[in-house]
Design an enzyme around this catalytic site. Structure first.
Site, mmCIF file in Angstrom:
data_model
loop_
_atom_site.group_PDB
_atom_site.id
_atom_site.type_symbol
_atom_site.label_atom_id
_atom_site.label_comp_id
_atom_site.label_asym_id
_atom_site.label_seq_id
_atom_site.Cartn_x
_atom_site.Cartn_y
_atom_site.Cartn_z
ATOM 1 N N SER A 33 0.777 -1.020 0.131
ATOM 2 C CA SER A 33 0.146 0.240 0.157
ATOM 3 C C SER A 33 1.252 1.133 -0.310
ATOM 4 O O SER A 33 1.817 1.149 0.900
ATOM 5 C CB SER A 33 -0.940 -0.228 1.226
ATOM 6 O OG SER A 33 -1.960 -0.824 1.628
ATOM 7 N N HIS A 64 -3.657 -0.345 -4.366
ATOM 8 C CA HIS A 64 -3.052 -0.956 -5.214
ATOM 9 C C HIS A 64 -3.514 -1.715 -7.161
ATOM 10 O O HIS A 64 -4.270 -2.019 -7.127
ATOM 11 C CB HIS A 64 -3.594 -2.710 -4.346
ATOM 12 C CG HIS A 64 -2.484 -3.121 -3.206
ATOM 13 N ND1 HIS A 64 -1.911 -4.226 -3.093
ATOM 14 C CD2 HIS A 64 -3.280 -2.374 -2.348
ATOM 15 C CE1 HIS A 64 -1.157 -3.397 -1.022
ATOM 16 N NE2 HIS A 64 -2.016 -2.285 -0.456
ATOM 17 N N HIS A 86 -5.299 -9.461 -0.380
ATOM 18 C CA HIS A 86 -4.641 -9.614 1.282
ATOM 19 C C HIS A 86 -6.484 -10.275 1.307
ATOM 20 O O HIS A 86 -7.281 -10.668 0.945
ATOM 21 C CB HIS A 86 -5.445 -8.487 1.855
ATOM 22 C CG HIS A 86 -4.308 -6.715 1.645
ATOM 23 N ND1 HIS A 86 -4.737 -6.216 1.148
ATOM 24 C CD2 HIS A 86 -3.096 -6.812 2.522
ATOM 25 C CE1 HIS A 86 -3.634 -5.492 0.718
ATOM 26 N NE2 HIS A 86 -3.347 -5.527 1.486
ATOM 27 N N TYR A 88 -8.083 -10.274 3.688
ATOM 28 C CA TYR A 88 -9.646 -9.768 3.987
ATOM 29 C C TYR A 88 -10.144 -9.407 2.623
ATOM 30 O O TYR A 88 -11.887 -8.969 3.248
ATOM 31 C CB TYR A 88 -9.082 -8.644 4.929
ATOM 32 C CG TYR A 88 -8.194 -7.241 4.133
ATOM 33 C CD1 TYR A 88 -9.036 -6.303 3.670
ATOM 34 C CD2 TYR A 88 -7.283 -7.045 4.627
ATOM 35 C CE1 TYR A 88 -8.020 -5.849 2.445
ATOM 36 C CE2 TYR A 88 -6.785 -6.137 4.751
ATOM 37 C CZ TYR A 88 -7.264 -5.561 2.574
ATOM 38 O OH TYR A 88 -6.033 -4.133 2.668
ATOM 39 N N GLU A 89 -9.680 -9.180 1.937
ATOM 40 C CA GLU A 89 -10.336 -9.079 0.262
ATOM 41 C C GLU A 89 -11.245 -10.267 0.154
ATOM 42 O O GLU A 89 -12.383 -9.967 -0.628
ATOM 43 C CB GLU A 89 -9.995 -8.690 -0.407
ATOM 44 C CG GLU A 89 -8.629 -7.630 -0.260
ATOM 45 C CD GLU A 89 -7.994 -7.253 -1.285
ATOM 46 O OE1 GLU A 89 -8.213 -6.495 -2.580
ATOM 47 O OE2 GLU A 89 -6.803 -7.121 -0.768
ATOM 48 N N ALA A 116 3.155 -1.592 4.464
ATOM 49 C CA ALA A 116 2.823 -0.491 5.424
ATOM 50 C C ALA A 116 2.394 -1.093 6.448
ATOM 51 O O ALA A 116 1.713 -1.614 6.670
ATOM 52 C CB ALA A 116 1.338 0.594 4.640
ATOM 53 N N MET A 217 -1.858 -6.011 7.940
ATOM 54 C CA MET A 217 -2.585 -6.760 7.342
ATOM 55 C C MET A 217 -1.899 -7.819 6.390
ATOM 56 O O MET A 217 -2.768 -7.918 5.837
ATOM 57 C CB MET A 217 -3.576 -5.982 7.029
ATOM 58 C CG MET A 217 -4.735 -5.447 8.469
ATOM 59 S SD MET A 217 -5.878 -4.636 7.519
ATOM 60 C CE MET A 217 -5.907 -3.020 9.260
ATOM 61 N N SER A 218 -0.668 -8.104 6.124
ATOM 62 C CA SER A 218 -0.205 -8.367 4.739
ATOM 63 C C SER A 218 1.109 -9.356 4.965
ATOM 64 O O SER A 218 1.276 -9.830 6.306
ATOM 65 C CB SER A 218 -0.030 -7.611 3.478
ATOM 66 O OG SER A 218 1.255 -7.292 4.216
ATOM 67 N N ASN A 241 1.350 4.955 10.263
ATOM 68 C CA ASN A 241 0.449 5.565 10.912
ATOM 69 C C ASN A 241 0.873 4.631 12.442
ATOM 70 O O ASN A 241 2.326 4.471 12.559
ATOM 71 C CB ASN A 241 -1.113 5.285 11.141
ATOM 72 C CG ASN A 241 -1.170 3.832 11.251
ATOM 73 O OD1 ASN A 241 -0.682 3.221 9.045
ATOM 74 N ND2 ASN A 241 -1.660 3.134 11.678
ATOM 75 N N HIS A 255 -7.023 4.161 5.986
ATOM 76 C CA HIS A 255 -6.871 3.942 5.075
ATOM 77 C C HIS A 255 -6.225 5.181 4.191
ATOM 78 O O HIS A 255 -5.111 4.908 3.545
ATOM 79 C CB HIS A 255 -7.710 2.598 3.877
ATOM 80 C CG HIS A 255 -7.096 1.919 2.805
ATOM 81 N ND1 HIS A 255 -5.400 1.499 3.062
ATOM 82 C CD2 HIS A 255 -7.288 2.617 1.581
ATOM 83 C CE1 HIS A 255 -5.509 1.105 2.084
ATOM 84 N NE2 HIS A 255 -6.245 1.764 1.111
#
Ligand code: HPA
Length: 283
Positions: A33, A64, A86, A88-89, A116, A217-218, A241, A255
């Protein structure tokens, strides 16, 4: 949703890529990201949308792109995944990691993974880079391991070791490249979660307490498959962040801020990755 792929599935996808980019490439690069634009640095000989490669998952989120950029960077032949899918997708772990398997069949033995991540270490600031020295893979630890299912010995062993998930020599080269470029580079432990919700303050305090320096998350699924495949791995997180440990704070994670930080992260990451490639294969 496909839970398992066969050797022949990987071969089919690899064949499509080989037809458009016959050069052997030993280095793979995954752009996360906010840092997808780094693919523009590559002297591209073929750019293949994921939609044209059998079984490749198509990223659905902003930031992406979803293309395989094949070419050279610092004169090193490279296969660059510009964007990732990912878990979560809504795809399976087999789908998330499908591209890594295809890189394996194409001869990639060195994988550079970027992402990220939220900063848990109080020394980290937005825009900082962290070279990953180890990970805590909540997805793996809770049964979402991409290696679950039948094991094909042609691809790797049933019980792969993860002691050296992140290659010590590549970490050293990254530190050297960062020093040369004047880019501060932290070392730290990446915590991999499934997302897509950001963490609660209590969860973030927990992740810090167990030794995490950054959270995302990856990466963990891809690195697990890459190690199963015998690749050496370099992982770099861009801190997009800072974790909010106190629920009384008014700030929230978003995001948008993750993508925005990409502007600061990308030039630093570019310098480090290019420096590593120059050192890997000096001309
Ligand atoms: N948490 C989880 N994943 C992330 C974060 C975060 O704060 N920032 C970027 N990816």
């Amino acid at each position: 949703m496909t839970e398992h792929f066969t050797y022949e599935d990987y071969q089919r996808a690899a064949g499509v890529i080989r037809e458009r980019f016959p050069l052997p490439a030993r280095v793979g690069l995954i752009l996360g990201s906010g840092v997808n634009p780094l693919a523009d640095d590559i002297a591209a000989q073929a750019v293949i949308p994921y939609a044209e490669i059998p079984y490749f998952p198509r990223p659905s989120i902003e930031g992406h792109v979803g293309r395989l950029v094949c070419g050279t960077l610092e004169n090193v032949p490279i296969l660059c995944l510009q964007g990732r899918a990912h878990y979560y997708e809504g795809v399976s772990m087999a789908q998330v990691t499908f591209p890594v398997r295809v890189l394996q069949l194409l001869g990639v033995d060195t994988l550079i993974v970027t992402n990220a991540a939220g900063g848990l270490n109080p020394d980290f600031k937005v825009g900082d880079l962290m070279v990953i020295t180890d990970h805590i893979g909540f997805t793996n630890l809770t049964g979402l391991n991409p290696l679950r299912g039948p094991n094909d010995e042609r691809l790797g062993p049933r019980f792969p070791d993860m002691t050296h998930a992140y290659d010590r020599e590549l970490i050293r080269l990254a530190m050297e490249a960062a020093r040369e470029a004047g880019v501060p580079l932290h070392k730290g432990i990446y915590v991999g979660l499934s997302g897509p919700s950001f963490e609660t303050p209590a969860e973030l305090r927990f992740l810090r307490a167990i030794g995490g320096d950054a959270v995302g998350m990856s990466t963990v699924p891809e690195v697990t498959v890459a190690r199963h495949a015998g690749m050496r791995v370099l992982g770099i997180s861009g801190i997009s962040n800072i974790a909010i440990f106190d629920p009384d704070e008014r700030r929230e994670a978003s995001h948008e801020e993750v993508l925005e930080a990409g502007g600061q992260i990308a030039p630093r990451l570019r310098a480090v990755i290019r420096g590593v490639l120059r050192r890997l294969y000096p001309s």
